[in-house]
Design a protein around this motif. Structure first.
Motif, PDB file in Angstrom:
ATOM      1  N   VAL A  86       0.839  -1.204   0.000  1.00  0.00           N
ATOM      2  CA  VAL A  86       0.000   0.000   0.000  1.00  0.00           C
ATOM      3  C   VAL A  86       0.875   1.255   0.000  1.00  0.00           C
ATOM      4  CG1 VAL A  86      -1.608   1.355   1.426  1.00  0.00           C
ATOM      5  CG2 VAL A  86      -2.061  -1.067   0.993  1.00  0.00           C
ATOM      6  N   ALA A  87       1.911   1.271   0.845  1.00  0.00           N
ATOM      7  CA  ALA A  87       2.794   2.446   0.905  1.00  0.00           C
ATOM      8  C   ALA A  87       3.498   2.663  -0.435  1.00  0.00           C
ATOM      9  CB  ALA A  87       3.812   2.292   2.034  1.00  0.00           C
ATOM     10  N   GLN A  90       0.910   4.031  -2.940  1.00  0.00           N
ATOM     11  CA  GLN A  90       0.604   5.437  -2.620  1.00  0.00           C
ATOM     12  C   GLN A  90       1.710   6.350  -3.146  1.00  0.00           C
ATOM     13  OE1 GLN A  90      -1.954   7.001  -1.338  1.00  0.00           O
ATOM     14  NE2 GLN A  90      -3.216   5.349  -0.499  1.00  0.00           N
ATOM     15  N   PRO A  95      -4.131   5.344  -5.263  1.00  0.00           N
ATOM     16  CA  PRO A  95      -4.812   5.500  -3.975  1.00  0.00           C
ATOM     17  C   PRO A  95      -5.244   4.167  -3.359  1.00  0.00           C
ATOM     18  CG  PRO A  95      -6.265   6.138  -5.759  1.00  0.00           C
ATOM     19  CD  PRO A  95      -4.975   5.747  -6.398  1.00  0.00           C
ATOM     20  N   ALA A  96      -4.256   3.409  -2.892  1.00  0.00           N
ATOM     21  CA  ALA A  96      -4.480   2.056  -2.384  1.00  0.00           C
ATOM     22  C   ALA A  96      -5.153   2.053  -1.012  1.00  0.00           C
ATOM     23  CB  ALA A  96      -3.142   1.324  -2.305  1.00  0.00           C
ATOM     24  N   LEU A  97      -6.010   1.081  -0.807  1.00  0.00           N
ATOM     25  CA  LEU A  97      -6.676   0.855   0.479  1.00  0.00           C
ATOM     26  C   LEU A  97      -6.492  -0.620   0.824  1.00  0.00           C
ATOM     27  CD1 LEU A  97      -8.701   1.579   2.808  1.00  0.00           C
ATOM     28  CD2 LEU A  97     -10.524   0.903   1.225  1.00  0.00           C
ATOM     29  N   GLY A  98      -5.658  -0.899   1.814  1.00  0.00           N
ATOM     30  CA  GLY A  98      -5.399  -2.287   2.204  1.00  0.00           C
ATOM     31  C   GLY A  98      -6.581  -2.885   2.945  1.00  0.00           C
ATOM     32  N   LEU A 141     -10.816   4.748  -4.835  1.00  0.00           N
ATOM     33  CA  LEU A 141      -9.786   3.972  -4.141  1.00  0.00           C
ATOM     34  C   LEU A 141      -9.475   2.666  -4.881  1.00  0.00           C
ATOM     35  CD1 LEU A 141     -11.054   4.496  -0.480  1.00  0.00           C
ATOM     36  CD2 LEU A 141      -9.094   5.595  -1.583  1.00  0.00           C
TER      37      LEU A 141
ATOM     38  N   ALA B 102      -1.186   4.687   5.782  1.00  0.00           N
ATOM     39  CA  ALA B 102      -0.979   4.600   4.329  1.00  0.00           C
ATOM     40  C   ALA B 102      -2.269   4.261   3.597  1.00  0.00           C
ATOM     41  CB  ALA B 102       0.084   3.546   4.012  1.00  0.00           C
ATOM     42  N   ASP B 103      -3.168   3.542   4.253  1.00  0.00           N
ATOM     43  CA  ASP B 103      -4.403   3.122   3.595  1.00  0.00           C
ATOM     44  C   ASP B 103      -5.266   4.323   3.270  1.00  0.00           C
ATOM     45  OD1 ASP B 103      -4.100   0.181   3.672  1.00  0.00           O
ATOM     46  OD2 ASP B 103      -3.954   0.559   5.817  1.00  0.00           O
ATOM     47  N   ALA B 104      -5.593   4.461   2.005  1.00  0.00           N
ATOM     48  CA  ALA B 104      -6.362   5.602   1.507  1.00  0.00           C
ATOM     49  C   ALA B 104      -5.656   6.919   1.864  1.00  0.00           C
ATOM     50  CB  ALA B 104      -7.791   5.585   2.042  1.00  0.00           C
ATOM     51  N   ASP B 105      -4.355   6.830   2.128  1.00  0.00           N
ATOM     52  CA  ASP B 105      -3.539   8.026   2.425  1.00  0.00           C
ATOM     53  C   ASP B 105      -4.121   8.798   3.612  1.00  0.00           C
ATOM     54  OD1 ASP B 105      -1.434   9.785   2.070  1.00  0.00           O
ATOM     55  OD2 ASP B 105      -2.411  10.900   0.453  1.00  0.00           O
TER      56      ASP B 105
END
Lengths: 260, 260
Positions: A86-87, A90, A95-98, A141, B102-105
Motif C-alpha cells: 500500500v505504501a 501510494q 490510492p491504495a486501500l489495504g 480507491l 498509508a491506507d487511503a492516504d
C-alpha cells in the motif's frame, strides 16, 4: 456495456524482490480504470515461522493453518505485506486501500469442514460484499486485498489468494466488465517449466485437464487455472495468466483462458 | 450544531487480555453515533521482537524504530492487532474498517529529524485526510486505526497512537462535535498509581504541570495528557481519560481535561 474493472493477483514471491515489486507496482499503477489488487505472502510467512520455531505445515501442497500459523498469516499478509504494498502504491499516486476480508466485512468465509485433512483455520469463501467494494471503487480507491477472510463471528481465516481474486472478480462482474489477471514469475502456462518458449498462449478446460492428466502442467499451477475457468463460467469476461508485463496492453506473451 | 463523533484510543495491553478486550469491544460497539478507534500494540511488538532476537530499543521511554523494529510494528500493529480487533468488532455488528496511515492516504507523516536522539523510522504527523475519513464514516463504517503512518514516498513510519488519536480528533473537529477518549487500565489520572481512590476527576494544564513537576503524575501518562490538552486547544470539545467503563454514559469515574 459496463465499465471495465481489472482484478490482479500477484504471487507472494514478488513481495520479496524489491526491484521486481517496484516494476510491478509501476505497471499496476499505470493500468487504466478501476482496479483491485490481491496478494499472497506465503514465502515470507514460512520464513517467519521458521525463525519463530513454527515451521510451515503442509499436506498435499496445502498449508495447514493452526492457531500459531494463523497469527503468522495475520502478521505477514495483513501487516508487513499489505502495508508495504500500500505504501509503495501510494508513493506512485495509486490510492491504495489495504483490506483483509474482515475489514468492512468484505469477504466472509466458513471454516473448512474437517474431512480426510483438517486444514485448521482455513476459510472457504461464502460471499463477497459487492456493495462495499463498489463503494470503495466509486470513491476512487484501489482495494489491495490480502489472503485473509473472516467468519463473521470473530475468527480470522486463511484463504487462498487465487480463490479470493476469482471470487472478487465474479462478484464485481454484476456491475463491471471484469478482467482477472494472475500475475506471477513466469510468462504464463508452460509445458516445460524451464522453457519460456513452451508458453501456451491459449488454454481451455479440456486441454487443461489433458495436460494435467499427462503431468505436463505444474501442480502448483492447477488451482490458479481451476479458479480462472470457474470465474469465467460465473461471469468474468477475460482471464489471463502471465508475468507482470501482462499489465501492459502491448504485451502478447501470456496465457489467455477460454471457455470449452 | 455538528453531529457528535467519538474518537477512542485503547492501550495495547488490552489486546493481550481476551476477556477485557471483549468487554471493551462490547462497550465500544454500543457507543452511539459515528466513532473511530485507535489502538497500540507495543507490548506484543516487544514480545515478538524478543522471540526474534530483536529486543526493543528504548531511549527515555521512547521506542527507537530501526528497520527490523518497523517490520515488527507493521506485523503486530497493522496485522495481528488490527485484524484481531476488526474481526471481534465485526462479530458484534460493528462495521469496522482497519486502517494504517498509508491506507487511503489517511495519515501522512514526516520522518522525525535526527537530533540528540535518532528515533529511526518514526513519523511526526503532517496531516490527516479529513475527507477520506469522513467518507468512510458517511458509509457507516467505523475506522480502526493502528499506530502507523507513511511519508507518501513509500516509507511506513511508526507513530505514537495517543498522538494519532489526537490528530484524528482535531482534524474531524472541522465537521463533527468531537470527543476524544483515552482508554487504559486505570480509572483515569491518579495521584497514587496504586490507589484508584486518588483519581483526579478534573485536570487543567496548570494543575497538570504542577503535578508533573512534583513527580506525582506517572511519566507514561504525560504524553497522553499533553496530546489531550493540545487537542482541546485545536478544537476537540471534550477529552476524557479512564478505564473502558468510561464508554458508558452512566460512568463518572474518570478524568476530564479542562482548558486552563
Amino acid at each position: 456495456m459496463n465499465q471495465k474493472l481489472t482484478v490482479v493477483k500477484i504471487g507472494g514471491a514478488f513481495l520479496e524482490q524489491d526491484e521486481s515489486l517496484k516494476a510491478f507496482c509501476r505497471a499496476f499503477t499505470q493500468l487504466e480504470g478501476p482496479k483491485i489488487l490481491i496478494h499472497g505472502g506465503g514465502a515470507r510467512a514460512s520464513e517467519l515461522g521458521n525463525r519463530l520455531g513454527i515451521p510451515p505445515k503442509m499436506v498435499d501442497g496445502r498449508r495447514i493453518t493452526d492457531a500459531e500459523t494463523l497469527e503468522i498469516a495475520l502478521m505477514v499478509y495483513a501487516g508487513w505485506g499489505n502495508k508495504s504494498l500500500v505504501a509503495k502504491l501510494q508513493a506512485l499516486g495509486c490510492p491504495a486501500l489495504g483490506l483483509s476480508g474482515a475489514d468492512a466485512d468484505i469477504i466472509r468465509a466458513v471454516k473448512r469442514p474437517v474431512g480426510t485433512i483438517d486444514f485448521g483455520w482455513v476459510g472457504d469463501v461464502q460471499g463477497v460484499n459487492h456493495d462495499r467494494l463498489k463503494a470503495f471503487v466509486a470513491m476512487g480507491l484501489v482495494p489491495v486485498c490480502c489472503a485473509l477472510t473472516h467468519d463473521g463471528a470473530g475468527q480470522m481465516l486463511n484463504t487462498n489468494a487465487d480463490t479470493i481474486a476469482a471470487e472478487i472478480a465474479v462478484s464485481l462482474s454484476a456491475s463491471y466488465d471484469c478482467e482477472l489477471i494472475y500475475c506471477f514469475d513466469k510468462p504464463g502456462v508452460l509445458t516445460d517449466v524451464n522453457d519460456p518458449g513452451s508458453l501456451l498462449t491459449e488454454l481451455n478446460p479440456t486441454q487443461c485437464a489433458q495436460l494435467a492428466a499427462d503431468g505436463i502442467i505444474a501442480t502448483g499451477m492447477l488451482p490458479k487455472l481451476h479458479n480462472g475457468f470457474d470465474a469465467m463460467k460465473r461471469g468474468v469476461r477475460v482471464v489471463r495468466v502471465g508475468a507482470p508485463a501482462i499489465l501492459k496492453s502491448t504485451e502478447n506473451e501470456h496465457t489467455r483462458l477460454h471457455h470449452a
